[in-house]
Structure formats: structure tokens, C-alpha cells
Scaffold this active site. Structure first.
Site, PDB file in Angstrom:
ATOM      1  N   GLU A 250       0.850  -1.191   0.000  1.00 16.78           N
ATOM      2  CA  GLU A 250       0.000   0.000   0.000  1.00 16.78           C
ATOM      3  C   GLU A 250       0.883   1.237   0.000  1.00 16.78           C
ATOM      4  O   GLU A 250       1.830   1.341   0.789  1.00 16.78           O
ATOM      5  CB  GLU A 250      -0.906   0.018   1.231  1.00 16.78           C
ATOM      6  CG  GLU A 250      -1.783   1.268   1.342  1.00 16.78           C
ATOM      7  CD  GLU A 250      -2.699   1.225   2.564  1.00 16.78           C
ATOM      8  OE1 GLU A 250      -3.132   0.117   2.944  1.00 16.78           O
ATOM      9  OE2 GLU A 250      -2.973   2.300   3.154  1.00 16.78           O
ATOM     10  N   GLU A 255      -2.367  11.383   3.381  1.00 20.51           N
ATOM     11  CA  GLU A 255      -3.435  11.183   4.351  1.00 20.51           C
ATOM     12  C   GLU A 255      -3.437  12.385   5.294  1.00 20.51           C
ATOM     13  O   GLU A 255      -2.387  12.964   5.582  1.00 20.51           O
ATOM     14  CB  GLU A 255      -3.224   9.903   5.159  1.00 20.51           C
ATOM     15  CG  GLU A 255      -3.437   8.622   4.382  1.00 20.51           C
ATOM     16  CD  GLU A 255      -3.261   7.401   5.261  1.00 20.51           C
ATOM     17  OE1 GLU A 255      -4.276   6.739   5.569  1.00 20.51           O
ATOM     18  OE2 GLU A 255      -2.112   7.109   5.649  1.00 20.51           O
TER      19      GLU A 255
END
Length: 363
Positions: A250, A255
Site C-alpha cells: 500500500e 493522508e
């Protein structure tokens, strides 16, 4: 008498030739002595060189990817210039400005040497320039057509259940939660009772539609506000269904926690560095992440993965065959609510919009 006349003529001819040779030697000698230690023309001076990178701005300090540079050059008493671009190409000009386009993709620094000439006399200087070249576009969505997102590029994850992170939202494909409007993709997180959940939002992905291995990903976005919001721009390995997570790998390009304004996370998950132990770096590049658009990007190669905000590098990861970042990945955009990462949701939260101006993937 006849022989003497002939000899006399022959002798006189040689004497004349000898005298001519002496005169020529004397002239050459005088000329050589007069030029010894001297130069022709005037020495140039006061050389000044500046470089203007196409598309350069506070948000794009190394240019917007075109790679074109305009060199402005001046020098007192100069009649011509030579520019060594740092790539092996030499440019010649009699005056500035001079334009040159760099072609090597990525962000690279070059030492540019410039010489100003007047005849054989010259003066030189050098400057360093750092340029971003985007390369060829592999995938892009400018979100310029109002309505639902382009179905040839985007699908949806639908449902609730926390998605492994105890999140509070139910993901839908309704226009109330995801829509292209006014040139932007809008993911709208809402407080509402919906199929057993207290919040709704959207999660778009290119799984089964587009995936790629290596390249530069650039996304321009404005982040939502509100405690508990968790917007993310990220990628998962295309072998997710067979290998599972975190074996598929990932890459979290960006974020953000609404509870920690303006802190941008760049993160990698893989076996041994997943869950609560990811490989992550946090940076606070500005104070306007939720009020202005900024660029979030990665430069993903076989040996490194580099993370940027507005073209400024903040994380470098050494890629290798021992980690799962050497295969195809697909793209995901979403805004979660709460959960392990998002944290407590502000009880006064009603709605927030995650806006994406564009996404571009370059080779």
C-alpha cells in the site's frame, strides 16, 4: 664573354631573390614581435546569467513539468555566448534570451556553464538549476465534465463495516456523496442515518480499469475540514484479491486527520511494516491544506519512492525486490470518518467536501 653574361644574369637573379627573402623575413619578424603577448579585441566582463523555468511558482518551485528553461544572459563587450546545458548539449547565441527544453523525466539538478566571447577572449560563469520534467502522460482525469465520475476510469467500493479500521461511514455512489462539479471531483462526507450507519461518504478506485507500475503521480486537492475526517489519496497492489493485505503493498500518497490540521502523512504498508507499524513520515508544509489547493505527488521507481507536497520532497523510501512495490498498483480516492486513524468525530460535524482538481500519472 657570352658565358660571363649568362653567369652575371644568373648571379644577379640569385642576389635579387636573396634580398627579397631577407625583406620578407624582416617583415615577418617585426610582425611577430609586435603581436607577441597581445590579444585581439576586448575582454568581456560583468557576465550575468539567470534561468526562468517554465511554470515555476511557489507551488511548482521546479516548474510544472514542461521542462523548458529560458536563459537570460548579458555581459559587457560580449559579441557571442556559449551555453553548456549540463546535458552535453551546447547552445550558441549572439544575444539572449535563449530557450532550452530538458527531457529527462523526474526532478533533476544541472550545472549550467555559460561563456561570453569577444573574438578569442572570453569570460565564464556557472549556475545550478533544478527542473521537474513530467514525462509522457499515462493516465489523467481533469474532472471537467459535470455529473458522475467517468465510469471508464472509476468504480466504487460500496458499504460499511469499518473497512478494517473501525470507520463510521457508509460508502455510496450517490451524487449526494460523489459528483464532478465546476471542474472538481467532490467527495462529500455527511452526517446522516443511512443503512445502519451515522455517516456517508464515497470511495472511488481504478481497480479493474487502470493500473500501472512505476511513474510519477500528481494530484491537486483541497482537503475537508472537521474533526474525524480522514481524506486519503492512495494505491494498492493489483494482486490484492490473491495476495491479501499487506502482502499486496500500500502506498499512501497523502493522508490527513481533521483532528491534526495541516499535518500530511506519506506512508507505506507492507509485511513487517503494516497496521500500527507502517513506514510513515509526517510533514506540515503549510497552514492552508483545508482552505487552498495543493499538489500531492510521488515519484515511484524501481529503486526509490519519493513523496512531495507542492514539489518539495519530504520522504524517500528505498525500494527493492524485498518489498511489494515492483508490480502494478491501482488508485483510490476516499474520505473516511473516524476510525483508528481518523480519531474522534466532532459531535458538531455535519458535512465536509474533499475536492480534487485533477490526477495525472506520468511515466
Amino acid at each position: 664573354m657570352k658565358q660571363n653574361k649568362i653567369f652575371s644574369k644568373f648571379k644577379n637573379g640569385h642576389i635579387n631573390m636573396f634580398i627579397s627573402s631577407l625583406m620578407l623575413f624582416a617583415f615577418v619578424s617585426c610582425t611577430s614581435e609586435s603581436n607577441e603577448g597581445k590579444t585581439f579585441g576586448t575582454n568581456p566582463s560583468n557576465i550575468v546569467v539567470t534561468a526562468q523555468i517554465a511554470g515555476q511558482s511557489a507551488q511548482y518551485p521546479n516548474g510544472d513539468g514542461i521542462g523548458t528553461v529560458i536563459f537570460n544572459i548579458s555581459a559587457t563587450d560580449a559579441t557571442s555566448y556559449k551555453i553548456d546545458t549540463g546535458t552535453g548539449d551546447i547552445l550558441e547565441a549572439t544575444a539572449g534570451p535563449v530557450s532550452y527544453t530538458y527531457k529527462l523525466s523526474g526532478t533533476n539538478t544541472y550545472k549550467v556553464n555559460v561563456s561570453a566571447y569577444n573574438g578569442p577572449n572570453f569570460v565564464s560563469t556557472s549556475i545550478n538549476i533544478t527542473i521537474f520534467v513530467a514525462g509522457n502522460t499515462l493516465f489523467a482525469d481533469e474532472f471537467n465534465i459535470d455529473g458522475a465520475p467517468n465510469s471508464s476510469k472509476w468504480g466504487y467500493d460500496i458499504g460499511a463495516g469499518g473497512w478494517g479500521n473501525n470507520e463510521a461511514q457508509y460508502y455510496t455512489s450517490r451524487p449526494e456523496n460523489v459528483i464532478v462539479q465546476g471542474g472538481y471531483l467532490k467527495i462529500i462526507a455527511k452526517k446522516e442515518a443511512y443503512l445502519g450507519s451515522s455517516y456517508t461518504s464515497a470511495r472511488l478506485l481504478t481497480k479493474g480499469k487502470y493500473a500501472f507500475k512505476y511513474g510519477r503521480v500528481e494530484i491537486r486537492a483541497k482537503l475537508p475540514t472537521g474533526g474525524g475526517t480522514w481524506p486519503a489519496l492512495w494505491m494498492l497492489g493489483s494482486n490484492l484479491d490473491t495476495a491479501g493485505w499487506p502482502a499486496c503493498g500500500e502506498i499512501d500518497i497523502m493522508e490527513h486527520k481533521g483532528n491534526e490540521l495541516n499535518k500530511i502523512h506519506g506512508t507505506l504498508h507492507f509485511p513487517g511494516r503494516s497496521g500500527g507499524n507502517p513506514d510513515t513520515t509526517v510533514v506540515t508544509p503549510n497552514t492552508t491544506a483545508t482552505t487552498e489547493f495543493h499538489n500531492y505527488s510521488i515519484d515511484w521507481r524501481s529503486d526509490t519512492i519519493k513523496f512531495y507536497v507542492d514539489g518539495v520532497l519530504f520522504k524517500t523510501f528505498g525500494n527493492s525486490a524485498s518489498v511489494p512495490f515492483n508490480q502494478n498498483f491501482f488508485l483510490i480516492f476516499n474520505c473516511a470518518m473516524g476510525g483508528i486513524f481518523g480519531g474522534a468525530i466532532d459531535p458538531n460535524f455535519n458535512s465536509a467536501t474533499f475536492e480534487i482538481d485533477y490526477i495525472r500519472v506520468y511515466n
